[in-house]
Design an enzyme around this catalytic site. Structure first.
Site, PDB file in Angstrom:
ATOM      1  N   ARG A 170       0.823  -1.262   0.009  1.00 41.60           N
ATOM      2  CA  ARG A 170      -0.159   0.084   0.052  1.00 41.60           C
ATOM      3  C   ARG A 170       0.751   1.288  -0.004  1.00 41.60           C
ATOM      4  O   ARG A 170       0.575   2.323  -0.393  1.00 41.60           O
ATOM      5  CB  ARG A 170      -0.893   0.123   1.206  1.00 41.60           C
ATOM      6  CG  ARG A 170      -1.806  -0.943   1.188  1.00 41.60           C
ATOM      7  CD  ARG A 170      -2.539  -1.060   2.778  1.00 41.60           C
ATOM      8  NE  ARG A 170      -2.738   0.085   3.500  1.00 41.60           N
ATOM      9  CZ  ARG A 170      -4.059   0.760   3.221  1.00 41.60           C
ATOM     10  NH1 ARG A 170      -4.797   0.026   2.363  1.00 41.60           N
ATOM     11  NH2 ARG A 170      -4.456   1.650   3.888  1.00 41.60           N
ATOM     12  N   ARG A 174       9.457   5.705  -3.433  1.00 42.14           N
ATOM     13  CA  ARG A 174      10.064   6.540  -4.552  1.00 42.14           C
ATOM     14  C   ARG A 174      11.585   7.311  -4.288  1.00 42.14           C
ATOM     15  O   ARG A 174      11.858   7.681  -3.424  1.00 42.14           O
ATOM     16  CB  ARG A 174       9.166   7.860  -4.526  1.00 42.14           C
ATOM     17  CG  ARG A 174       7.757   7.906  -4.531  1.00 42.14           C
ATOM     18  CD  ARG A 174       7.245   9.262  -4.599  1.00 42.14           C
ATOM     19  NE  ARG A 174       5.765   9.061  -4.372  1.00 42.14           N
ATOM     20  CZ  ARG A 174       5.040   9.598  -3.318  1.00 42.14           C
ATOM     21  NH1 ARG A 174       5.683  10.128  -2.368  1.00 42.14           N
ATOM     22  NH2 ARG A 174       3.830   9.220  -3.143  1.00 42.14           N
ATOM     23  N   ARG A 247      -8.531  -6.484  13.913  1.00 42.85           N
ATOM     24  CA  ARG A 247      -7.684  -5.773  14.715  1.00 42.85           C
ATOM     25  C   ARG A 247      -8.652  -4.598  15.356  1.00 42.85           C
ATOM     26  O   ARG A 247      -9.616  -4.169  14.388  1.00 42.85           O
ATOM     27  CB  ARG A 247      -6.639  -5.332  14.084  1.00 42.85           C
ATOM     28  CG  ARG A 247      -5.371  -6.187  13.741  1.00 42.85           C
ATOM     29  CD  ARG A 247      -4.962  -7.067  15.004  1.00 42.85           C
ATOM     30  NE  ARG A 247      -3.964  -5.941  15.699  1.00 42.85           N
ATOM     31  CZ  ARG A 247      -3.709  -6.218  16.845  1.00 42.85           C
ATOM     32  NH1 ARG A 247      -3.761  -7.532  17.290  1.00 42.85           N
ATOM     33  NH2 ARG A 247      -2.623  -5.548  17.452  1.00 42.85           N
ATOM     34  N   ARG A 278       0.712   5.339  16.728  1.00 41.72           N
ATOM     35  CA  ARG A 278       0.890   6.685  16.161  1.00 41.72           C
ATOM     36  C   ARG A 278       0.034   7.656  17.307  1.00 41.72           C
ATOM     37  O   ARG A 278      -0.780   7.401  17.728  1.00 41.72           O
ATOM     38  CB  ARG A 278       0.375   6.726  14.821  1.00 41.72           C
ATOM     39  CG  ARG A 278      -1.059   6.293  14.488  1.00 41.72           C
ATOM     40  CD  ARG A 278      -1.228   6.284  12.966  1.00 41.72           C
ATOM     41  NE  ARG A 278      -2.423   5.469  12.624  1.00 41.72           N
ATOM     42  CZ  ARG A 278      -2.733   4.883  11.490  1.00 41.72           C
ATOM     43  NH1 ARG A 278      -2.180   5.373  10.350  1.00 41.72           N
ATOM     44  NH2 ARG A 278      -3.757   4.055  11.435  1.00 41.72           N
ATOM     45  N   GLU A 304      -2.918   6.218  19.522  1.00 40.74           N
ATOM     46  CA  GLU A 304      -3.727   5.135  18.800  1.00 40.74           C
ATOM     47  C   GLU A 304      -3.011   3.906  19.366  1.00 40.74           C
ATOM     48  O   GLU A 304      -1.825   3.462  19.271  1.00 40.74           O
ATOM     49  CB  GLU A 304      -3.682   5.308  17.292  1.00 40.74           C
ATOM     50  CG  GLU A 304      -4.580   4.276  16.851  1.00 40.74           C
ATOM     51  CD  GLU A 304      -4.566   4.544  15.267  1.00 40.74           C
ATOM     52  OE1 GLU A 304      -4.476   5.956  14.882  1.00 40.74           O
ATOM     53  OE2 GLU A 304      -4.474   3.573  14.249  1.00 40.74           O
ATOM     54  N   TYR A 352      -9.978  -5.082   3.677  1.00 43.69           N
ATOM     55  CA  TYR A 352      -9.343  -3.905   3.849  1.00 43.69           C
ATOM     56  C   TYR A 352      -9.196  -2.783   3.088  1.00 43.69           C
ATOM     57  O   TYR A 352      -8.270  -2.358   2.300  1.00 43.69           O
ATOM     58  CB  TYR A 352      -7.723  -4.376   4.177  1.00 43.69           C
ATOM     59  CG  TYR A 352      -6.569  -3.234   4.876  1.00 43.69           C
ATOM     60  CD1 TYR A 352      -7.282  -2.018   5.335  1.00 43.69           C
ATOM     61  CD2 TYR A 352      -5.479  -3.528   4.773  1.00 43.69           C
ATOM     62  CE1 TYR A 352      -6.256  -1.214   5.850  1.00 43.69           C
ATOM     63  CE2 TYR A 352      -4.456  -2.552   5.422  1.00 43.69           C
ATOM     64  CZ  TYR A 352      -4.978  -1.328   5.830  1.00 43.69           C
ATOM     65  OH  TYR A 352      -4.123  -0.404   6.533  1.00 43.69           O
ATOM     66  N   ASP A 354      -9.818   0.885   1.514  1.00 43.05           N
ATOM     67  CA  ASP A 354      -9.698   2.296   1.797  1.00 43.05           C
ATOM     68  C   ASP A 354     -11.041   2.901   1.473  1.00 43.05           C
ATOM     69  O   ASP A 354     -12.031   2.334   0.603  1.00 43.05           O
ATOM     70  CB  ASP A 354      -8.573   2.848   0.718  1.00 43.05           C
ATOM     71  CG  ASP A 354      -7.372   2.631   1.236  1.00 43.05           C
ATOM     72  OD1 ASP A 354      -7.015   2.618   2.439  1.00 43.05           O
ATOM     73  OD2 ASP A 354      -6.309   2.637   0.396  1.00 43.05           O
TER      74      ASP A 354
END
Ligand code: UDP
Length: 371
Positions: A170, A174, A247, A278, A304, A352, A354
């Protein structure tokens, strides 16, 4: 009266379906067990800040059809996600790009970075079999150890060797100086919050909140010709084949009397020892301003924590490994016998997804179902 459709769950899948059904002249009732609409994209205003109560949601898509659809219900700001990874006080740019490679190895040019990655990825022979192998083959062992392993194992509660490779794919890699987390043509946060956007989608549609479909299934089923169910598929069947693994996430929200806690919307804690994965500082999704464009004096942060789902918890992430995939297929077979019920969304399809993929899937479903 009997409705054409009962929509169970007012998250994105349910809201899109309800909106499209109403637009086609169908009668719709939406119900949700929570006291509010919008499922996990729900935002709540605290100290003038739209707080993402069920975790950070940054809208991004390459799908023009989806973008054209959502922008009918909200104006989007120019937020671009660029999380910072904090490994024991060392800060790295995400996703993996030239800034990350420069900080990790001191390399300056793309060729130098590529040479370093090639040297490290050589340890993986053949097709990567799991997330660990996939990660090392994408960015090498150093980055895997500092920025991926700890974070992933905290988030999923499983060893990286036992996780599917697709999860790490995901993330872009670069060889340019570009901290944009997503490779997406369109990106942003709906101005005024996701709740307002979903409210606009549900405009003119009857919604009943705080009611649990599964507790009174027979009664609710009598209300409509067909049901769209967006809850967990295993819960629908009373966990009769055993429960699918999810989860769950717990958030510790704090209002702080300071204008700037961490200088970024998302900071990932990628070591294994820090118990949270995070910290989100919500005001930065909207550039630290209120709706009138004034600076906000306080800030709201959310730590979190990831945990294994157990009955009574909110399911967030399906664990799309082989074992759960096989069990889901069995539930899916059962669902095909429920002639008047459509299953959809992250929980209904155990996927999962988005946000943009959920919307695309809902729009496809609408075409199939509603014509
Ligand atoms: N990831 C990582 N380090 C990070 C951020 C993400 O290793 O600092 C990996 C990790 O495997 C995680 C996946 O990328 O499970 C997706 O993370 P993301 O935070 O994008 O997932 P979200 O919770 O936003 O869906």
């Amino acid at each position: 009266m009997k409705y054409d459709y009962l929509v169970v769950g007012s998250g994105l899948f349910g809201a899109v379906f309800a909106q499209q059904a109403k637009e086609r002249g169908k009668s719709v009732l939406v119900i949700d067990k929570r006291p509010n609409i919008a499922g996990n994209v729900y935002t709540e205003k605290i100290e003038g800040i739209n707080v993402h109560k069920y975790g950070a949601h940054i809208f991004h898509t390459n799908n023009k059809r989806v973008w054209d659809y959502v922008t009918k219900f909200a104006e989007f700001n120019r937020f671009t996600n660029s999380p910072v990874a904090n490994f024991k006080g060392e800060l790295y740019s995400m996703p993996f790009n030239m800034y990350t490679f420069n900080k990790m190895w001191g390399v300056v040019t793309p060729d130098e970075a590529k040479a370093k990655i090639d040297e490290q990825r050589a340890e993986i022979k053949g097709e990567p079999k799991n997330l660990e192998e996939q990660a090392i083959s994408l960015v090498g062992r150093d980055i895997y150890e500092k920025l991926i392993k700890g974070y992933t194992e905290k988030q999923w509660g499983r060893d990286c060797k036992d996780l599917p490779a697709f999860i790490i794919k995901r993330l872009p890699v670069r060889l340019t100086y570009d901290n944009n987390y997503f490779n997406a043509l369109y990106q942003g946060i709906p101005m005024g919050g996701y709740t307002k956007m979903v409210g606009n989608m549900l405009d003119g549609i009857e919604v009943r909140l705080g009611v649990d479909y599964l507790e009174n299934k027979d009664e609710f089923d009598k209300l409509a010709d067909k049901v769209l169910y967006t809850g967990a598929i295993d819960a629908y069947f009373g966990y009769s084949l055993g429960n699918l693994e999810y989860r769950s996430v717990r958030f510790e929200n704090e209002v702080l009397d300071t204008p700037n806690f961490q200088g970024n919307a998302a900071v990932n804690y990628t070591d294994r020892e820090t118990p949270w994965t995070r910290i989100i500082e919500h005001k930065w999704f909207e550039f630290g301003k209120d709706e009138e464009g004034n600076d906000l004096e306080k800030t709201v942060i959310s730590r979190e924590y990831s945990s294994e789902w157990k009955p009574g918890d909110e399911p967030y992430y399906p664990v799309n490994d082989e074992k759960n995939g096989a069990l889901y297929e069995q539930y899916k077979k059962l669902s095909e016998n429920e002639k008047n019920v459509i299953f959809g969304g992250r929980l209904g399809e155990y996927k999962y997804y988005d946000m943009d993929a959920v919307i695309a899937s809902a729009l496809d479903m609408c075409e199939k179902e509603l014509g």
